[in-house]
Write an enzyme that holds these catalytic residues in place. Structure first.
Site, PDB file in Angstrom:
ATOM      1  N   SER A 183      61.048   6.522 -91.554  1.00 23.95           N
ATOM      2  CA  SER A 183      62.120   7.085 -90.767  1.00 23.95           C
ATOM      3  C   SER A 183      62.122   6.624 -89.306  1.00 23.95           C
ATOM      4  CB  SER A 183      62.008   8.613 -90.799  1.00 23.95           C
ATOM      5  OG  SER A 183      60.783   9.036 -90.219  1.00 23.95           O
TER       6      SER A 183
ATOM      7  N   LYS B 230      60.536   7.820 -80.381  1.00 18.51           N
ATOM      8  CA  LYS B 230      61.349   8.329 -81.501  1.00 18.51           C
ATOM      9  C   LYS B 230      61.940   9.678 -81.138  1.00 18.51           C
ATOM     10  CE  LYS B 230      60.871   9.278 -86.482  1.00 18.51           C
ATOM     11  NZ  LYS B 230      59.904   9.335 -87.607  1.00 18.51           N
TER      12      LYS B 230
ATOM     13  N   SER C 220      56.268   6.673 -92.435  1.00 21.05           N
ATOM     14  CA  SER C 220      57.365   6.353 -91.510  1.00 21.05           C
ATOM     15  C   SER C 220      57.005   5.514 -90.300  1.00 21.05           C
ATOM     16  CB  SER C 220      58.009   7.635 -91.020  1.00 21.05           C
ATOM     17  OG  SER C 220      58.899   8.096 -91.985  1.00 21.05           O
TER      18      SER C 220
HETATM   19  N1  GLN Z   1      60.010   8.256 -96.349  1.00 19.65           N
HETATM   20  C1  GLN Z   1      59.218   9.441 -96.446  1.00 19.65           C
HETATM   21  C2  GLN Z   1      60.106  10.657 -96.538  1.00 19.65           C
HETATM   22  O1  GLN Z   1      61.266  10.473 -96.656  1.00 19.65           O
HETATM   23  C3  GLN Z   1      58.318   9.523 -95.269  1.00 19.65           C
HETATM   24  C4  GLN Z   1      58.944  10.063 -94.064  1.00 19.65           C
HETATM   25  C5  GLN Z   1      58.007  10.144 -92.894  1.00 19.65           C
HETATM   26  O2  GLN Z   1      56.906   9.615 -92.933  1.00 19.65           O
HETATM   27  N2  GLN Z   1      58.442  10.858 -91.881  1.00 19.65           N
HETATM   28  O3  GLN Z   1      59.678  11.752 -96.503  1.00 19.65           O
END
Ligand code: GLN
Length: 479
Positions: free
Chosen positions: A156, A81, A180
């Site tokens: 994400s 990532k 994420s």
């Molecule tokens: N979807 C969550 C957010 O927008 C989690 C993001 C993540 O785990 N990096 O913060």
């Protein structure tokens, strides 16, 4: 010879290298060619690290030729990532503000993977600074879900889930702050693991919300995910929050024996589910029962407060962590500003996307004088209560099982206009991060439309072995 990267497992790579069926360099070449050819379909890779991949693969081949151990990940093509820094390989964090950033160092996870013989293929698309649940917040365009190209891969870490589902990488790394890794794993039909907080060093993981950030693996099987985690885990002097607890042999835990294990089902996690998701998760739980697990209902009473708590804490931390992108050092600098203040404003105004700006504003607000006690401090207290819910539940059960997300992958564009609806994607995942416990998603079937659904398994701090044992036994029962 053509190598089918999409069907390779880590065990198959290890035995193929040992028997000289192929060389690591040939796998790397095949993986790079396949990934480059497939990428226009999904937009999952942002950068390929061809030279670095081939050099790492040649090192593995040289070790084998010299009769030395090439390491547990020898020759395994792994994508990363783009929030995890890689020396000499562009790292954008999905943001325009770091469009041209070439890090001068490697994250510890990367150093360890390469020391174990892993081959870094390239960097994957993600929501900007890991903020999002659909990969639609990337400055480099959305990723398409390989299982349904008109749908999101989740976020994400959408790119990292997509490349494993697509088969262009055997495994990948993501980051999880509020779901994420698990949510995109569930949406793409792959295994995704959020280890115990501190189990994997965060050195070189670009900070979103440090008290919640984790690096973890994606793979096509529990076994491969366990092996990748084992290679990365352990104390790191570069991250004072990394845990000193010894790293167990995760593969040894995969003995298929789950008889007598107690599984808790949090009653709060089974309301508001889409019916097909609910049915698939229930079927998975029935399969675990049939293998001798004892299932009982438990309660995590503070679940209702999780989203509010998470969005106060993570935005507070993000507002401080993103302050460093000011146009002075490594981030993009706007043209045409006359004063320092104007330069900051213009650079940040141009560089950050809407979601980052929303979170910086929210985070600055909850930390400001007069609001700190009402919001931030209170959220920290509720976080402690959420962690306590888990501690109490684990007095009665060995692991907890639940859905990962209330619904499967949604259509691209479906939720972008409604941040609250988007935030609800993470309703079942964020409590795991708030409590710092290990949790994972393992595929448990597809809806009638062919959309994957994941089963979530939570375990006690550092009890990844039990979590993996349950997930692996379940996975075997499906094959
Ligand atoms: N979807 C969550 C957010 O927008 C989690 C993001 C993540 O785990 N990096 O913060």
């Amino acid at each position: 010879m053509s190598i089918d990267v999409a069907s390779l497992t880590m065990d198959a790579i290890a035995s193929g290298l040992r028997s000289k069926e192929f060389k690591a360099e040939e796998i790397a070449q095949a993986a790079l060619a396949f990934a480059e050819a497939e990428n226009p379909k999904t937009n999952a890779y942002l950068t390929f690290a061809s030279e670095r991949a081939l050099a790492a693969a040649r090192k593995v081949d040289a070790a084998i030729a010299a009769g030395t151990d090439p390491g547990p990940l020898a020759g395994v093509p792994i994508a990363v990532k783009d929030v995890i820094v890689t020396r000499g390989v562009r790292t954008t964090c999905g943001s325009k503000i770091l469009e041209h950033y070439i890090p001068p160092y490697d994250a510890t996870a990367i150093t360890r993977i390469e020391a174990a013989g892993g081959v870094l293929l390239g960097k994957t698309n993600c929501d900007e600074f890991a903020m999002g649940s659909s990969n639609e917040n990337s400055a480099y365009g959305p990723v398409r879900n390989p299982r349904a190209l008109d749908r999101v891969p989740g976020g994400s870490s959408g790119g990292s889930a997509a490349v494993v589902a697509q088969g262009t990488a055997v495994a990948s790394l993501g980051s999880d702050t509020g779901g994420s890794i698990r949510q995109p794993a569930s949406f793409c039909g792959v295994v995704g693991v959020t280890p115990t907080y501190g189990r994997v060093s965060r050195y070189g993981l670009t900070a979103f919300a440090r008290s919640l950030d984790h690096i973890g693996p994606f793979a096509r099987s529990v076994r491969d995910a366990a092996r990748l985690l084992g290679a990365m885990a352990g104390k790191d002097p570069m991250d004072s929050t990394s845990a000193a607890a010894p790293v167990p042999d995760y593969l040894a835990a995969l003995d298929g024996n789950v008889k007598g294990l107690k599984i808790g089902l949090p009653k709060e996690y089974f309301t508001g589910l889409e019916s097909e998701t609910g049915a698939l998760v229930s079927r998975a739980i029935d399969a675990l029962k049939a293998m001798g697990c004892e299932v009982r209902e438990i309660s995590l009473p503070h679940t209702d407060y999780a989203i509010a708590t998470y969005y106060i804490i993570c935005t507070a931390e993000a507002s401080s962590n993103l302050a460093r992108y000011d146009g002075v050092r490594y981030s993009r600098r706007a043209e045409g500003a006359d004063t320092l203040g104007e330069m900051y404003k213009k650079s940040r105004g141009e560089g950050f996307g809407a979601e980052c700006k929303r979170r910086i504003m929210l985070g600055t607000y909850v930390l400001s004088a007069g609001y700190y006690d009402a919001y931030y401090l209170k959220a920290q207290r509720v976080r402690a209560l959420i962690a306590q819910d888990y501690a109490k539940a684990f007095e009665q059960v060995d692991v907890i099982a639940s859905p990962v997300s209330p619904f499967p992958a949604f259509k691209i564009g479906e939720k972008v206009a409604d941040p609250m609806a988007m935030y609800l994607s993470d309703i079942y995942t964020i409590t795991g991060d708030l409590a710092g416990i290990p949790c994972m998603s393992v595929p448990c079937g597809d809806t009638a439309e062919g959309l994957p659904v994941g089963l979530q398994i939570f375990a006690k701090h550092f009890d990844e072995p039990t979590m993996f044992r349950v997930a692996d036994a379940y996975e075997r029962s499906r094959s």
